[in-house]
Scaffold this active site. Structure first.
Site, short mmCIF file in Angstrom:
data_model
loop_
_atom_site.label_atom_id
_atom_site.label_comp_id
_atom_site.label_asym_id
_atom_site.label_seq_id
_atom_site.Cartn_x
_atom_site.Cartn_y
_atom_site.Cartn_z
N ASP A 54 0.89 -1.17 0.00
CA ASP A 54 0.00 0.00 0.00
C ASP A 54 0.93 1.22 0.00
OD1 ASP A 54 -1.53 2.18 0.71
OD2 ASP A 54 -2.68 1.12 2.25
N TYR A 147 -9.82 16.04 -4.95
CA TYR A 147 -8.94 15.19 -5.78
C TYR A 147 -7.98 16.07 -6.57
CZ TYR A 147 -7.77 12.22 -9.86
OH TYR A 147 -7.13 11.54 -10.87
N LYS A 151 -3.79 16.21 -6.78
CA LYS A 151 -3.03 16.05 -8.01
C LYS A 151 -2.20 17.31 -8.32
CE LYS A 151 -4.06 11.82 -9.13
NZ LYS A 151 -2.99 10.79 -9.26
P1 NAD Z 1 -7.81 2.59 -11.50
O1 NAD Z 1 -8.68 2.81 -10.32
O2 NAD Z 1 -8.26 1.66 -12.56
O3 NAD Z 1 -6.34 2.14 -11.06
C1 NAD Z 1 -5.70 2.66 -9.94
C2 NAD Z 1 -4.74 1.61 -9.45
O4 NAD Z 1 -4.10 2.10 -8.25
C3 NAD Z 1 -5.46 0.33 -9.07
O5 NAD Z 1 -4.71 -0.77 -9.52
C4 NAD Z 1 -5.48 0.38 -7.55
O6 NAD Z 1 -5.52 -0.90 -6.96
C5 NAD Z 1 -4.15 1.09 -7.29
N1 NAD Z 1 -4.09 1.65 -5.94
C6 NAD Z 1 -5.03 2.40 -5.32
N2 NAD Z 1 -4.63 2.69 -4.08
C7 NAD Z 1 -3.42 2.11 -3.91
C8 NAD Z 1 -2.50 2.05 -2.84
N3 NAD Z 1 -2.76 2.65 -1.68
N4 NAD Z 1 -1.33 1.39 -3.02
C9 NAD Z 1 -1.06 0.76 -4.19
N5 NAD Z 1 -1.91 0.78 -5.24
C10 NAD Z 1 -3.07 1.44 -5.09
O7 NAD Z 1 -7.57 4.02 -12.10
P2 NAD Z 1 -6.69 4.57 -13.31
O8 NAD Z 1 -7.60 5.42 -14.10
O9 NAD Z 1 -5.91 3.50 -13.97
O10 NAD Z 1 -5.73 5.54 -12.48
C11 NAD Z 1 -4.32 5.50 -12.53
C12 NAD Z 1 -3.80 6.88 -12.21
O11 NAD Z 1 -4.22 7.80 -13.21
C13 NAD Z 1 -4.33 7.44 -10.88
O12 NAD Z 1 -3.27 8.12 -10.22
C14 NAD Z 1 -5.40 8.42 -11.32
O13 NAD Z 1 -5.62 9.43 -10.37
C15 NAD Z 1 -4.81 8.93 -12.62
N6 NAD Z 1 -5.77 9.52 -13.55
C16 NAD Z 1 -6.76 8.78 -14.12
C17 NAD Z 1 -7.64 9.39 -15.01
C18 NAD Z 1 -8.77 8.64 -15.70
O14 NAD Z 1 -9.58 9.27 -16.38
N7 NAD Z 1 -8.87 7.34 -15.57
C19 NAD Z 1 -7.51 10.75 -15.32
C20 NAD Z 1 -6.49 11.48 -14.71
C21 NAD Z 1 -5.62 10.84 -13.84
#
Ligand code: NAD
Length: 250
Positions: A54, A147, A151
């Site tokens: 984590d 959020y 970021k």
């Molecule tokens: P997602 O929820 O599919 O994946 C997030 C991953 O992070 C998951 O595998 C989850 O298990 C892992 N995670 C969460 N908390 C954790 C912890 N404490 N320790 C270890 N792992 C942990 O989401 P995503 O869209 O793939 O997001 C990936 C990154 O991209 C994130 O940082 C998110 O904020 C960023 N993001 C996503 C979007 C979007 O539209 N999907 C847009 C902007 C930024």
């Protein structure tokens, strides 16, 4: 690669492995999904291991980096991808959700950088890529204010880490994804509701679509490459040309 069991992290792990990297597939809870990513990489003839940690817990991150060093002997690239989004505005957000977002999105990046940096410094080589968000730059989207603040901290950290670590030959950059088709975006609602939501989000981009995990993965690959050796302290927007901004300041 933190948070690599699904979504952007999984896509990035697969793309990096395809390019020849040995990959640590970090996961927090989804052991089975992480194992599947590792299997996919190994079947393609590349090296990968899954490590539970984590990122909000420093001791777990330190243990993960120790295991990585034991298994692979060096760390060339750290991708800080793990992140969570608890929807809420300033009136509705619960304190526990805010604490959790700060712990994962902000402290998680710090914990990983702290644990990995000494190994990179020793070799005078390293690439750190932090996954921030377009939200950090001032998008006009309801229920993402706290959020967005976490970021924005990731972008600030990116610039400061670049400053502190540049002297050791370490590049630190961020990516600001727009809407990307992952569970983070699609976890609530029926499949039909999700499709309607995605279609409406697609209209917010000049290119008329939401992004895929690989759109971010290839940007991370560029920032982690030696071809980007003169790029540091930057926040690269990868959003298909989003139009719903309060402000365009970076
Ligand atoms: P997602 O929820 O599919 O994946 C997030 C991953 O992070 C998951 O595998 C989850 O298990 C892992 N995670 C969460 N908390 C954790 C912890 N404490 N320790 C270890 N792992 C942990 O989401 P995503 O869209 O793939 O997001 C990936 C990154 O991209 C994130 O940082 C998110 O904020 C960023 N993001 C996503 C979007 C979007 O539209 N999907 C847009 C902007 C930024």
């Amino acid at each position: 690669m933190t948070g690599a069991s699904r979504g952007i992290g999984k896509a990035t792990a697969l793309v990096f492995a395809r390019e020849g990297a040995a990959v640590v597939v970090n996961y927090s809870k989804s052991r089975e999904l992480a194992r599947q990513v590792v299997d996919e990489i190994r079947k393609a003839g590349r090296q990968a291991i899954a490590i539970q940690a984590d990122v909000a817990r420093k001791a777990e991150v330190v243990a993960m980096v120790e295991t990585t060093m034991r298994e692979f002997g060096k760390i060339d690239v750290l991708v800080n991808n793990a992140g969570i989004l608890s929807p809420g505005n300033i009136l509705t957000l619960r304190e526990e959700s805010l604490d959790e977002m700060i712990a994962v999105n902000v402290k998680g990046v710090i914990h990983c950088a702290q644990a990995v940096a000494p190994h990179m410094i020793e070799r005078r080589y390293g690439k750190i890529v932090n996954v921030a968000s377009l939200a950090a730059l001032g998008t006009a989207m309801a229920d993402t204010t706290p959020y967005a603040a976490t970021k924005a901290a990731v972008i600030s950290l990116t610039k400061r880490l670049a400053l502190e670590l540049g002297v050791y030959g370490i590049n630190v950059n961020a990516i600001c994804p727009g809407f990307i088709r992952t569970d983070m975006l699609m976890s609530s609602g029926t499949p039909e509701e999700v499709e309607v939501r995605l279609a409406s989000l697609a209209k917010k981009a000049v290119l008329g679509r939401v992004g895929e995990g690989e759109d971010i993965a290839y940007s991370a690959l560029f920032l982690a490459s030696d071809e980007a050796g003169f790029v540091t302290a930057q926040a690269l927007t990868v959003d298909g040309g989003r139009m719903d901004f309060l402000s365009h300041s970076g």
